[in-house]
Design a protein around this motif. Structure first.
Motif, PDB file in Angstrom:
ATOM      1  N   ALA A  43       0.975  -1.380  -0.149  1.00 52.66           N
ATOM      2  CA  ALA A  43      -0.268   0.015   0.163  1.00 52.66           C
ATOM      3  C   ALA A  43       0.689   1.481   0.183  1.00 52.66           C
ATOM      4  CB  ALA A  43      -1.363   0.122   1.102  1.00 52.66           C
ATOM      5  N   ARG A  44       1.812   1.092   0.411  1.00 50.51           N
ATOM      6  CA  ARG A  44       2.482   2.047   0.373  1.00 50.51           C
ATOM      7  C   ARG A  44       3.368   2.227  -0.626  1.00 50.51           C
ATOM      8  NH1 ARG A  44       6.320   1.187   4.636  1.00 50.51           N
ATOM      9  NH2 ARG A  44       5.039   0.512   6.085  1.00 50.51           N
ATOM     10  N   VAL A  46       2.299   1.808  -3.928  1.00 52.24           N
ATOM     11  CA  VAL A  46       1.156   1.810  -4.184  1.00 52.24           C
ATOM     12  C   VAL A  46       1.038   3.579  -4.441  1.00 52.24           C
ATOM     13  CG1 VAL A  46      -0.915   2.380  -4.884  1.00 52.24           C
ATOM     14  CG2 VAL A  46       0.325  -0.308  -4.631  1.00 52.24           C
ATOM     15  N   ALA A  47       1.457   3.844  -2.802  1.00 50.72           N
ATOM     16  CA  ALA A  47       1.100   5.830  -2.394  1.00 50.72           C
ATOM     17  C   ALA A  47       1.643   6.419  -3.519  1.00 50.72           C
ATOM     18  CB  ALA A  47       0.714   5.627  -1.438  1.00 50.72           C
ATOM     19  N   LEU A  49       3.971   6.180  -5.132  1.00 53.57           N
ATOM     20  CA  LEU A  49       4.079   5.778  -7.053  1.00 53.57           C
ATOM     21  C   LEU A  49       2.923   6.356  -7.924  1.00 53.57           C
ATOM     22  CD1 LEU A  49       6.018   2.527  -7.277  1.00 53.57           C
ATOM     23  CD2 LEU A  49       7.139   4.638  -7.731  1.00 53.57           C
ATOM     24  N   GLY A  50       1.931   6.743  -6.456  1.00 54.80           N
ATOM     25  CA  GLY A  50       0.928   7.168  -7.299  1.00 54.80           C
ATOM     26  C   GLY A  50       0.355   6.119  -7.925  1.00 54.80           C
ATOM     27  N   TYR A  51       0.527   4.964  -8.024  1.00 52.75           N
ATOM     28  CA  TYR A  51       0.153   3.645  -8.853  1.00 52.75           C
ATOM     29  C   TYR A  51      -1.728   3.776  -9.010  1.00 52.75           C
ATOM     30  CZ  TYR A  51      -1.140  -0.690 -10.899  1.00 52.75           C
ATOM     31  OH  TYR A  51      -1.246  -1.992 -10.913  1.00 52.75           O
TER      32      TYR A  51
ATOM     33  N   HIS B 111      -4.248   5.436   5.094  1.00 52.69           N
ATOM     34  CA  HIS B 111      -3.534   5.460   3.969  1.00 52.69           C
ATOM     35  C   HIS B 111      -3.940   5.036   3.684  1.00 52.69           C
ATOM     36  CE1 HIS B 111       0.452   7.198   2.843  1.00 52.69           C
ATOM     37  NE2 HIS B 111       0.447   6.001   2.771  1.00 52.69           N
ATOM     38  N   ALA B 112      -4.629   3.629   3.285  1.00 51.88           N
ATOM     39  CA  ALA B 112      -5.313   2.986   2.573  1.00 51.88           C
ATOM     40  C   ALA B 112      -6.128   2.628   1.431  1.00 51.88           C
ATOM     41  CB  ALA B 112      -5.776   1.164   2.846  1.00 51.88           C
ATOM     42  N   TRP B 114      -6.795   5.758   0.393  1.00 59.07           N
ATOM     43  CA  TRP B 114      -6.056   6.229  -0.759  1.00 59.07           C
ATOM     44  C   TRP B 114      -6.016   6.077  -1.893  1.00 59.07           C
ATOM     45  CZ3 TRP B 114      -6.599  11.807  -0.466  1.00 59.07           C
ATOM     46  CH2 TRP B 114      -6.739  12.429   1.213  1.00 59.07           C
ATOM     47  N   THR B 115      -5.276   4.799  -1.763  1.00 65.45           N
ATOM     48  CA  THR B 115      -5.341   4.150  -3.235  1.00 65.45           C
ATOM     49  C   THR B 115      -7.067   3.560  -3.648  1.00 65.45           C
ATOM     50  OG1 THR B 115      -3.559   2.675  -1.681  1.00 65.45           O
ATOM     51  CG2 THR B 115      -4.306   1.969  -4.173  1.00 65.45           C
ATOM     52  N   PRO B 139      -1.008  11.251  -1.760  1.00 63.28           N
ATOM     53  CA  PRO B 139      -0.471  11.152  -2.861  1.00 63.28           C
ATOM     54  C   PRO B 139      -1.546  11.646  -3.744  1.00 63.28           C
ATOM     55  CG  PRO B 139      -1.577   8.983  -1.632  1.00 63.28           C
ATOM     56  CD  PRO B 139      -1.247  10.142  -0.808  1.00 63.28           C
ATOM     57  N   SER B 142      -0.939  14.202  -7.140  1.00 64.41           N
ATOM     58  CA  SER B 142      -0.435  13.456  -7.957  1.00 64.41           C
ATOM     59  C   SER B 142      -1.473  12.470  -9.341  1.00 64.41           C
ATOM     60  CB  SER B 142       0.945  13.558  -8.259  1.00 64.41           C
ATOM     61  OG  SER B 142       0.787  11.955  -6.778  1.00 64.41           O
ATOM     62  N   VAL B 143      -2.324  11.605  -7.912  1.00 66.55           N
ATOM     63  CA  VAL B 143      -3.238  10.469  -8.643  1.00 66.55           C
ATOM     64  C   VAL B 143      -4.186  11.102  -9.603  1.00 66.55           C
ATOM     65  CG1 VAL B 143      -4.786   9.233  -7.800  1.00 66.55           C
ATOM     66  CG2 VAL B 143      -2.367   9.078  -6.729  1.00 66.55           C
ATOM     67  N   ARG B 146      -2.670  13.115 -12.875  1.00 65.38           N
ATOM     68  CA  ARG B 146      -2.174  11.772 -13.720  1.00 65.38           C
ATOM     69  C   ARG B 146      -3.864  11.083 -14.283  1.00 65.38           C
ATOM     70  NH1 ARG B 146       1.185   9.676 -10.099  1.00 65.38           N
ATOM     71  NH2 ARG B 146       3.495  10.791 -10.290  1.00 65.38           N
TER      72      ARG B 146
END
Lengths: 347, 347
Positions: A43-44, A46-47, A49-51, B111-112, B114-115, B139, B142-143, B146
């Motif tokens: 998860a970290r 992913v966050a 890198l902004g995946y 945090h999770a 955000w993904t 994050p 930028s997400v 993008r």
């Protein structure tokens, strides 16, 4: 803003987290069978890198959007001033997050909003909907059902036929029993003239609490002068208390059907020089923040609002997932118990 | 539930409302050029019949979803206890409703989340996003960028490079000037030792208010003992006030950087037997409900939170609509003024 960088890949996330591609994929798609420490590491990454997973591909597999709408049929002013909604959303949000499902809160101000919300629900952006605080005549339930969306209601739906419709799923609390406990308690403390401040009676929660109040009174004691609508708001509770004192100055107790209305009633009683509990005993409903903070602390009826939210979310996720193992399936309706919490305001 | 009935058609709505098919279509697609009374009649017919426009066809024409995400980077507990958020959402919601656009509120607990939110934003379910209360290191910006979504921030973004990025759009209030006004006012009232209760300093609003506080002090008067972080919550404000009184018992004024923190500070001052304003003058920030209700009424810095919400929504809708007439285009950044409101708490 790094907006010119290339979109990061699954491989980049795997490399950064020091795990395999398959592990990243598993975490991104729900995380089943992955140790918490590894999940956290992925998860970290992913966050950082902004995946963004390719959700088009993902939902081709699952045919789901990974999102659930929560619609509260109240003006946003009430949603943000009544701690009830925040609590219930916390329960819902936690349960959905555990299933990696996004909660979308839709607020309703006016009639026109219902059309737009119906359109959004029908357009395939969500997997299901939780509807609560619906008043009689709201068009949304039929819109949601026609759209083919799984729906769970917060509170027993009150429209004609709802009780006999096996397709209607809801979570409620035993409002009638809670109200009976409140009124019985006041009578046991020797109060003779118990007034009630109700919510809007086009909601089943308000109607059920009023029914419980009536049932717990002495035979023949029901008196319309002792009933006032406080709209489930603090200001409404204060105004209702003033009307009750004008109509029945001899009253020695009041059952307010929410803590927020009770806080308004306490304000009016103070302004009119009535001591609580000496002159007038007060009982609220909810056991949320205003109850503990009030002066004197409020006797109230506790309902586990967070748990009700969790149950609603679990029922909806089960519906979305499709036919469940009958052993583990939740029933279509769950009614949680209500418990009296005695504090200083009732003497 | 009428779930077996056929889906009602545009024609049925037109017949029920007594208008043409074209009029119904115009109302359903935004309502431009239709008289309010007619619009209202059509909306009623739409609601009564449970009509859902064919939004797939609709969004093929507009290539839009008709929905906007609002993401608040705070735990839901804060969102529902700080009236600031409700106010801002009211402004946003009104402006979006006027453009027949649905507001989707996304809450963030961990945090999770955000993904998952990044995934939802990137999946084409919304036309744009309003992001607010972001702390350093989130994050999401930028997400969102993008994902190609138009974004407007609530509050000046604080990350490195944001100030020079012409693509960054935001609405802010002049936090620095507001804080200067608060501290100058306290000094003009003869206060000599002015403490400050800040918000979390990884938010630009909190950092800017602290900067304004420093600027308005007498030269050389800045003293770290007089600075405490109250986390923008009532409880945090109460605890910060206690720490300040322990560290600097001689203080005769405190500037709390939100009304909610000021309400906590007042509670601590009362518990410690300090009179307000005689012993300690207090100034808050926001001018929301807690300020008017507090005892004594709170001197505070007013920001027009509802209007800020409206501006954010208008800027985003303009971005979504594409290149605007330069004559009517809103600027990329708007900073609204702050105004001191003097009440009893500052003497």
């Amino acid at each position: 803003m790094e907006s010119n960088r290339r979109r990061p890949t699954l491989e980049a996330v795997a490399a950064r987290a020091g795990v395999s591609r398959a592990t990243v994929s598993r975490v991104v798609n729900g995380g089943a069978g992955v140790r918490p420490a590894v999940r956290e590491r992925v998860a970290r990454a992913v966050a950082e890198l902004g995946y963004v997973p390719n959700s088009a591909a993902r939902s081709l597999v699952t045919r789901r959007t990974g999102a659930v709408a929560v619609v509260i049929g109240e003006p946003e002013e009430r949603v943000f001033s009544d701690p009830f909604f925040g609590r219930q959303l916390r329960g819902i949000g936690r349960e959905l997050a555990a299933a990696d499902t996004q909660l979308l809160l839709l607020l309703v101000e006016s009639h026109a909003d219902w059309t737009r919300i119906g359109r959004y629900l029908a357009a395939g952006h969500v997997d299901g909907a939780l509807l609560f605080s619906l008043h009689h005549g709201h068009p949304l339930p039929s819109v949601a059902v026609r759209a083919g969306l799984p729906v769970v209601y917060g509170g027993r739906p009150g429209w004609a036929g709802a009780a006999d419709d096996p397709g209607v799923r809801y979570v409620d609390t035993d409002n009638r029993d809670g109200a009976r406990q409140a009124v019985r308690h006041l009578r046991e403390r020797g109060r003779r003239t118990v007034a009630v401040i109700t919510g809007p009676l086009d909601q089943t929660s308000a109607a059920d609490r009023l029914a419980g109040y009536r049932e717990a009174l002495a035979p023949g004691a029901y008196d319309p002068r002792l009933v006032a609508d406080g709209r489930f708001t603090a200001r409404g509770g204060a105004a209702a208390m003033a009307r009750l004192l004008d109509a029945a100055p001899e009253l020695d107790a009041v059952f307010a059907c929410s803590d927020l209305m009770a806080s308004g009633a306490l304000r009016t009683l103070r302004a009119r020089g009535r001591r609580v509990p000496e002159d007038v005993a007060v009982v609220g409903y909810d056991d949320l923040e205003p109850a503990a903070r009030s002066e004197p602390p409020l006797t109230t009826v506790r309902q586990d609002v967070t748990e009700m939210g969790r149950l609603m979310a679990r029922m909806l996720l089960q519906e979305v997932a499709g036919p469940a193992d009958p052993e583990s399936a939740l029933p279509a309706c769950v009614v949680t118990p209500a418990t009296l919490v005695v504090r200083a305001s009732s003497g």
